[in-house]
Design a protein around this motif. Structure first.
Motif, PDB file in Angstrom:
ATOM      1  N   MET A   1       0.845  -1.179   0.000  1.00  0.00           N
ATOM      2  CA  MET A   1       0.000   0.000   0.000  1.00  0.00           C
ATOM      3  C   MET A   1       0.890   1.241   0.000  1.00  0.00           C
ATOM      4  N   HIS A   2       0.572   2.169  -0.845  1.00  0.00           N
ATOM      5  CA  HIS A   2       1.402   3.367  -0.980  1.00  0.00           C
ATOM      6  C   HIS A   2       1.060   4.443   0.042  1.00  0.00           C
ATOM      7  N   LEU A   3      -0.174   4.451   0.506  1.00  0.00           N
ATOM      8  CA  LEU A   3      -0.616   5.472   1.452  1.00  0.00           C
ATOM      9  C   LEU A   3      -1.129   4.805   2.726  1.00  0.00           C
ATOM     10  N   PRO A   4      -0.224   4.403   3.611  1.00  0.00           N
ATOM     11  CA  PRO A   4      -0.630   3.623   4.779  1.00  0.00           C
ATOM     12  C   PRO A   4      -1.553   4.358   5.752  1.00  0.00           C
ATOM     13  N   TYR A   5      -1.558   5.678   5.753  1.00  0.00           N
ATOM     14  CA  TYR A   5      -2.400   6.426   6.689  1.00  0.00           C
ATOM     15  C   TYR A   5      -3.700   6.900   6.058  1.00  0.00           C
ATOM     16  N   ALA A   6      -3.940   6.516   4.814  1.00  0.00           N
ATOM     17  CA  ALA A   6      -5.194   6.900   4.156  1.00  0.00           C
ATOM     18  C   ALA A   6      -6.328   6.069   4.741  1.00  0.00           C
ATOM     19  N   GLU A   7      -7.417   6.726   5.009  1.00  0.00           N
ATOM     20  CA  GLU A   7      -8.585   6.016   5.506  1.00  0.00           C
ATOM     21  C   GLU A   7      -9.318   5.393   4.331  1.00  0.00           C
ATOM     22  N   THR A   8     -10.276   4.549   4.623  1.00  0.00           N
ATOM     23  CA  THR A   8     -10.995   3.849   3.561  1.00  0.00           C
ATOM     24  C   THR A   8     -11.905   4.769   2.754  1.00  0.00           C
ATOM     25  N   GLY A   9     -12.167   5.955   3.234  1.00  0.00           N
ATOM     26  CA  GLY A   9     -12.973   6.916   2.491  1.00  0.00           C
ATOM     27  C   GLY A   9     -12.203   7.481   1.318  1.00  0.00           C
ATOM     28  N   GLY A  10     -12.820   8.349   0.577  1.00  0.00           N
ATOM     29  CA  GLY A  10     -12.176   8.937  -0.589  1.00  0.00           C
ATOM     30  C   GLY A  10     -11.103   9.946  -0.234  1.00  0.00           C
ATOM     31  N   LEU A  11     -10.278  10.216  -1.186  1.00  0.00           N
ATOM     32  CA  LEU A  11      -9.230  11.213  -1.058  1.00  0.00           C
ATOM     33  C   LEU A  11      -9.691  12.497  -1.730  1.00  0.00           C
ATOM     34  N   THR A  12      -9.150  13.619  -1.289  1.00  0.00           N
ATOM     35  CA  THR A  12      -9.436  14.883  -1.940  1.00  0.00           C
ATOM     36  C   THR A  12      -8.157  15.403  -2.585  1.00  0.00           C
ATOM     37  N   ALA A  13      -8.311  16.314  -3.521  1.00  0.00           N
ATOM     38  CA  ALA A  13      -7.159  16.876  -4.228  1.00  0.00           C
ATOM     39  C   ALA A  13      -6.197  17.568  -3.275  1.00  0.00           C
ATOM     40  N   ARG A  14      -6.697  18.076  -2.163  1.00  0.00           N
ATOM     41  CA  ARG A  14      -5.844  18.807  -1.228  1.00  0.00           C
ATOM     42  C   ARG A  14      -5.133  17.920  -0.215  1.00  0.00           C
ATOM     43  N   ASP A  15      -5.455  16.649  -0.176  1.00  0.00           N
ATOM     44  CA  ASP A  15      -4.796  15.751   0.772  1.00  0.00           C
ATOM     45  C   ASP A  15      -3.300  15.676   0.475  1.00  0.00           C
ATOM     46  N   GLU A  16      -2.498  15.925   1.510  1.00  0.00           N
ATOM     47  CA  GLU A  16      -1.043  15.868   1.352  1.00  0.00           C
ATOM     48  C   GLU A  16      -0.586  14.416   1.385  1.00  0.00           C
ATOM     49  N   LEU A  17       0.186  14.032   0.385  1.00  0.00           N
ATOM     50  CA  LEU A  17       0.639  12.653   0.279  1.00  0.00           C
ATOM     51  C   LEU A  17       1.556  12.267   1.442  1.00  0.00           C
ATOM     52  N   SER A  18       2.374  13.183   1.912  1.00  0.00           N
ATOM     53  CA  SER A  18       3.258  12.867   3.039  1.00  0.00           C
ATOM     54  C   SER A  18       2.446  12.610   4.308  1.00  0.00           C
ATOM     55  N   ALA A  19       1.366  13.339   4.513  1.00  0.00           N
ATOM     56  CA  ALA A  19       0.510  13.126   5.681  1.00  0.00           C
ATOM     57  C   ALA A  19      -0.210  11.781   5.601  1.00  0.00           C
ATOM     58  N   LEU A  20      -0.364  11.266   4.385  1.00  0.00           N
ATOM     59  CA  LEU A  20      -0.999   9.963   4.191  1.00  0.00           C
ATOM     60  C   LEU A  20       0.021   8.829   4.264  1.00  0.00           C
ATOM     61  N   GLY A  21       1.280   9.170   4.541  1.00  0.00           N
ATOM     62  CA  GLY A  21       2.308   8.161   4.753  1.00  0.00           C
ATOM     63  C   GLY A  21       3.243   7.922   3.583  1.00  0.00           C
ATOM     64  N   LEU A  22       3.155   8.727   2.542  1.00  0.00           N
ATOM     65  CA  LEU A  22       4.053   8.549   1.399  1.00  0.00           C
ATOM     66  C   LEU A  22       5.402   9.182   1.724  1.00  0.00           C
ATOM     67  N   ASP A  23       6.424   8.353   1.859  1.00  0.00           N
ATOM     68  CA  ASP A  23       7.770   8.844   2.128  1.00  0.00           C
ATOM     69  C   ASP A  23       8.612   8.674   0.860  1.00  0.00           C
ATOM     70  N   SER A  24       9.902   8.965   0.963  1.00  0.00           N
ATOM     71  CA  SER A  24      10.752   8.940  -0.230  1.00  0.00           C
ATOM     72  C   SER A  24      10.818   7.550  -0.863  1.00  0.00           C
ATOM     73  N   MET A  25      10.894   6.517  -0.057  1.00  0.00           N
ATOM     74  CA  MET A  25      10.892   5.157  -0.622  1.00  0.00           C
ATOM     75  C   MET A  25       9.527   4.824  -1.209  1.00  0.00           C
ATOM     76  N   GLY A  26       8.475   5.321  -0.592  1.00  0.00           N
ATOM     77  CA  GLY A  26       7.132   5.117  -1.111  1.00  0.00           C
ATOM     78  C   GLY A  26       6.945   5.787  -2.460  1.00  0.00           C
ATOM     79  N   VAL A  27       7.561   6.961  -2.638  1.00  0.00           N
ATOM     80  CA  VAL A  27       7.491   7.651  -3.928  1.00  0.00           C
ATOM     81  C   VAL A  27       8.126   6.787  -5.007  1.00  0.00           C
ATOM     82  N   VAL A  28       9.267   6.207  -4.693  1.00  0.00           N
ATOM     83  CA  VAL A  28       9.963   5.352  -5.663  1.00  0.00           C
ATOM     84  C   VAL A  28       9.096   4.145  -6.021  1.00  0.00           C
ATOM     85  N   ARG A  29       8.524   3.492  -5.010  1.00  0.00           N
ATOM     86  CA  ARG A  29       7.659   2.330  -5.278  1.00  0.00           C
ATOM     87  C   ARG A  29       6.426   2.731  -6.080  1.00  0.00           C
ATOM     88  N   LEU A  30       5.822   3.861  -5.725  1.00  0.00           N
ATOM     89  CA  LEU A  30       4.645   4.347  -6.447  1.00  0.00           C
ATOM     90  C   LEU A  30       5.002   4.666  -7.893  1.00  0.00           C
TER      91      LEU A  30
END
Length: 76
Positions: A1-30
């Protein structure tokens, strides 16, 4: 999973990817998954912090790439 802190609900355009758990290694995997799954290659000018800042910034970069790609338009 690329966004480990994302809840099961929908995402919005303003959601920060880092706050959702996307780190530098996650960016590479994504990035690898996007390129493999959609048969595209993100150009170097899109590989920056701004592109991966929010859900919306990533979506804009990918949707532009998908509709103007070198071979054919592709849905995302």
């Amino acid at each position: 999973m690329h966004l480990p802190y994302a809840e099961t609900g929908g995402l919005t355009a303003r959601d920060e990817l880092s706050a959702l758990g996307l780190d530098s290694m996650g960016v590479v995997r994504l990035l690898v998954d996007i390129e493999n799954d959609y048969a595209v290659e993100l150009p170097d000018e899109l590989l920056d912090e701004a592109t991966f800042a929010t859900v919306g910034s990533l979506w804009r970069a990918l949707s532009t790439l998908m509709t103007t790609g070198p071979d054919r338009p592709r849905p995302f």
